[in-house]
Each structure stands twice: as C-alpha cells, then as structure tokens.
Design a protein around this motif. Structure first.
Motif, PDB file in Angstrom:
ATOM      1  N   ASN A   2      28.556  35.338  32.443  1.00 26.10           N
ATOM      2  CA  ASN A   2      28.908  34.815  31.121  1.00 26.10           C
ATOM      3  C   ASN A   2      27.763  34.001  30.517  1.00 26.10           C
ATOM      4  OD1 ASN A   2      29.379  31.801  31.575  1.00 26.10           O
ATOM      5  ND2 ASN A   2      30.748  32.664  33.114  1.00 26.10           N
ATOM      6  N   GLU A  24      29.433  34.671  41.431  1.00 24.40           N
ATOM      7  CA  GLU A  24      30.122  35.331  40.323  1.00 24.40           C
ATOM      8  C   GLU A  24      31.465  35.862  40.829  1.00 24.40           C
ATOM      9  OE1 GLU A  24      27.943  37.817  37.478  1.00 24.40           O
ATOM     10  OE2 GLU A  24      26.128  37.294  38.614  1.00 24.40           O
ATOM     11  N   ASP A  26      34.630  38.345  40.075  1.00 24.91           N
ATOM     12  CA  ASP A  26      34.968  39.551  39.325  1.00 24.91           C
ATOM     13  C   ASP A  26      36.382  39.406  38.764  1.00 24.91           C
ATOM     14  OD1 ASP A  26      34.936  42.093  38.241  1.00 24.91           O
ATOM     15  OD2 ASP A  26      35.423  43.086  40.136  1.00 24.91           O
ATOM     16  N   HIS A  30      35.147  36.398  33.702  1.00 24.97           N
ATOM     17  CA  HIS A  30      33.744  36.423  34.134  1.00 24.97           C
ATOM     18  C   HIS A  30      33.284  35.068  34.676  1.00 24.97           C
ATOM     19  CE1 HIS A  30      34.176  39.529  30.928  1.00 24.97           C
ATOM     20  NE2 HIS A  30      33.787  40.273  31.950  1.00 24.97           N
ATOM     21  N   ASP A  52      33.166  29.921  32.635  1.00 29.30           N
ATOM     22  CA  ASP A  52      33.726  31.245  32.348  1.00 29.30           C
ATOM     23  C   ASP A  52      33.767  31.488  30.848  1.00 29.30           C
ATOM     24  OD1 ASP A  52      36.004  29.877  31.390  1.00 29.30           O
ATOM     25  OD2 ASP A  52      37.109  30.166  33.251  1.00 29.30           O
ATOM     26  N   ASP A  53      34.444  32.548  30.430  1.00 30.19           N
ATOM     27  CA  ASP A  53      34.491  32.917  29.016  1.00 30.19           C
ATOM     28  C   ASP A  53      35.469  32.079  28.199  1.00 30.19           C
ATOM     29  OD1 ASP A  53      32.561  34.903  29.257  1.00 30.19           O
ATOM     30  OD2 ASP A  53      34.028  36.480  29.644  1.00 30.19           O
TER      31      ASP A  53
END
Length: 143
Positions: A2, A24, A26, A30, A52-53
C-alpha cells in the motif's frame, strides 16, 4: 504494497531506522505490519505499526503479557483508567488474555500520511513508558 507503507519504507530508509521488520499481509486492505521492540526497564516490549488501505494507522505496544488476573484486575484497571484520562495520543486496555496494551490510532489518507508523525508518536509512547512502566508494574504486582 500500500501507499502508506511505501512512504513509511522511504522514511525508514532516509532516516536510517533499521529496527523494524516488515511483513506484507495478503488481505483486502493490503496491510503491512512493522514489528520491533521498545526496551523499557530491561524489558523488550513488542511494538507493531499497521499500515493498510484504510484511513487508520495503528501503533501498538504490548506492555505486559498475561499479567492481569482476577486478583489484580481492579487495581490495574484503576491505574490504567487514570493514565487514559491524562493522555490523548494513546490509550491503554487489557485484552482477553490479560495483556496490557497501549494503542494509538492515527487517521490519514494516503496523500495526508506523514511517516514522521508515526515516528513521533512512537517516541512519545516510549518516553511515557520509560516514566510510567515501573508504576504500572507496581499496580500489577500489588495483589
């Protein structure tokens, strides 16, 4: 990866900060986890930053693992509540396993994300813990 994590990686590299391991995840957000330790009163306290997003960046420090029991719960909770009334940038809580945790939530969009602010909050938490950890542990071991 991200966008916030990319910016944080750049900041860590430019600042020559090497104490974090990243992972990271999955998932649909993200997420990237950054793990390290804070050394406080001879203890290594697990520290994690979650990017994260979402609009949230989470900073978490596991202050003590499995120490809150029925016998000391009231004393610990009273002490934690006093601390929570004093500090705005982070809050303490006790999780279901009896762990004492400090957590800070930093809202920011991708464009508004400032890695230096995350670092500054980590520094504030560390300075706080250096001062307050012995007092908190007295509450833990009082009963």
């Amino acid at each position: 990866m991200n966008n916030k994590a990319k910016k944080f990686n750049e900041f860590l590299s430019e600042s020559k900060i090497t104490c974090f391991n990243s992972q990271e995840i999955d998932n649909e957000m993200h997420a990237v986890l950054y793990r390290s330790f804070m050394e406080v009163s001879g203890q290594n306290l697990p520290t994690m930053v979650v990017l994260d997003d979402s609009i949230y960046t989470m900073v978490q420090v596991r202050v003590a693992v499995g120490v809150v029991k029925d016998a000391n719960r009231n004393c610990v909770m009273e002490h934690i509540n006093d601390l929570n009334r004093k500090y705005k940038v982070f809050k303490y809580y006790v999780n279901e396993n009896g762990d004492i945790v400090i957590e800070s939530c930093i809202p920011a969009t991708d464009d508004g994300f400032t890695p230096g602010l995350v670092h500054a909050i980590i520094d504030v938490v560390l300075k706080h813990l250096i001062e307050e950890y012995p007092k908190l542990m007295k509450a833990v071991w009082a009963n």
